[in-house]
Design a protein around this motif. Structure first.
Motif, short mmCIF file in Angstrom:
data_model
loop_
_atom_site.label_atom_id
_atom_site.label_comp_id
_atom_site.label_asym_id
_atom_site.label_seq_id
_atom_site.Cartn_x
_atom_site.Cartn_y
_atom_site.Cartn_z
N ARG A 40 0.84 -1.20 0.00
CA ARG A 40 0.00 0.00 0.00
C ARG A 40 0.87 1.25 0.00
O ARG A 40 2.03 1.20 0.37
N HIS A 42 0.77 5.51 0.99
CA HIS A 42 0.12 6.68 1.57
C HIS A 42 0.95 7.90 1.19
O HIS A 42 2.09 8.04 1.59
N ASP A 44 1.61 12.03 1.02
CA ASP A 44 1.34 13.21 1.83
C ASP A 44 0.36 14.13 1.11
O ASP A 44 0.75 14.93 0.26
N HIS A 48 -3.06 8.19 -4.06
CA HIS A 48 -2.05 7.14 -4.01
C HIS A 48 -1.49 6.80 -5.39
O HIS A 48 -0.37 6.32 -5.50
N ALA A 70 5.97 10.08 0.30
CA ALA A 70 5.04 8.98 0.54
C ALA A 70 5.68 7.92 1.41
O ALA A 70 6.91 7.85 1.53
N LEU A 109 -1.83 3.68 9.41
CA LEU A 109 -1.26 4.03 8.11
C LEU A 109 -2.31 4.22 7.02
O LEU A 109 -2.03 4.87 6.00
N ASP A 110 -3.49 3.66 7.21
CA ASP A 110 -4.56 3.83 6.23
C ASP A 110 -5.38 5.10 6.48
O ASP A 110 -6.24 5.45 5.68
N PRO A 114 -1.13 9.18 9.56
CA PRO A 114 -0.36 8.04 10.06
C PRO A 114 0.75 8.46 11.01
O PRO A 114 1.21 9.62 11.00
#
Length: 226
Positions: A40, A42, A44, A48, A70, A109-110, A114
């Protein structure tokens, strides 16, 4: 130290050099590859899909957009207690001085904010340790130039560094190319959790290894004063 084989990626130096050459000379090949299954991203404050992250054995190739950095991770990769995370990372030509490297202690984190602790290096040969807690960022070890961190030479070349974050019972050790750069007290730092990569804005990388090891053998009791 006992090595966890489930979450270890290894490569010979010659194979890694071959991949770096392919990435630099044939970008169309890299564009045809797929994002690693289960991973995955994430970014900023950005969608994504603005991050380029693909399987390119040995390892992965990853590039963050110019607008934001990221974190990249597999939710199944977790480290707790006493452990070390190590990675061989190649930095490609560019001008960005954004930090890149590893993170540990990943939580939420999702979500939109995070939390994690990141071991970072930079194009100019500096290293730092940063704590991200929701919307705040704290430099636990400020950016420090070290001969142990190879800077990018400029031009069309790449720079290679093997960075390692070792979490001991009472301390956290920052290492580059088998040399200790800094150490701090572990204290109450939230270091247990998901681990992965931090890629700064406008940074282009190839990562050939990601190794997780953990201390299993008993540690000798401290000696008592006579």
């Amino acid at each position: 130290m006992s090595l966890n084989p489930v979450i270890v990626r290894t490569a010979t130096r010659s194979a890694a050099a071959l991949v770096v050459a392919l990435c630099a000379s044939t970008p169309s090949l890299a564009q045809s590859l797929q994002r690693p299954e289960g991973w995955r991203v994430h970014v900023d404050g950005a969608p994504h899909d603005t991050v380029y992250h693909v399987r390119m054995p040995p390892g992965w190739h990853m590039t963050a957009p110019a607008s934001a950095g990221a974190i990249l991770y597999d939710p199944g990769h977790r480290a707790e207690g006493r452990f070390a995370i190590e990675s061989e990372i190649f930095l490609f030509p560019g001008t960005s001085q954004s930090g890149y490297g590893l993170f540990v202690g990943g939580r939420d984190l999702d979500g939109a904010t995070p939390s994690y602790v990141a071991l970072l290096i930079r194009r100019d040969g500096a290293m730092a340790l940063e704590q991200v807690s929701r919307s705040s960022r704290t430099m636990l070890v400020p950016w420090t130039r070290s001969d142990a961190v190879r800077p990018h030479p400029g031009g069309d070349d790449t720079s290679r560094n093997v960075i390692r974050l070792a979490v001991e019972r009472d301390s956290v050790l920052l290492e580059s190319n088998a040399t200790r750069v800094a150490a701090i007290a572990r204290g109450d730092l939230p270091l247990d959790g998901t681990f992965g990569f931090r890629v700064g804005a406008d940074v282009n990388l190839h990562v050939s290894t990601l190794n997780h090891s953990m201390r299993l053998a008993p540690v000798p009791a401290p000696k008592r004063a006579p």
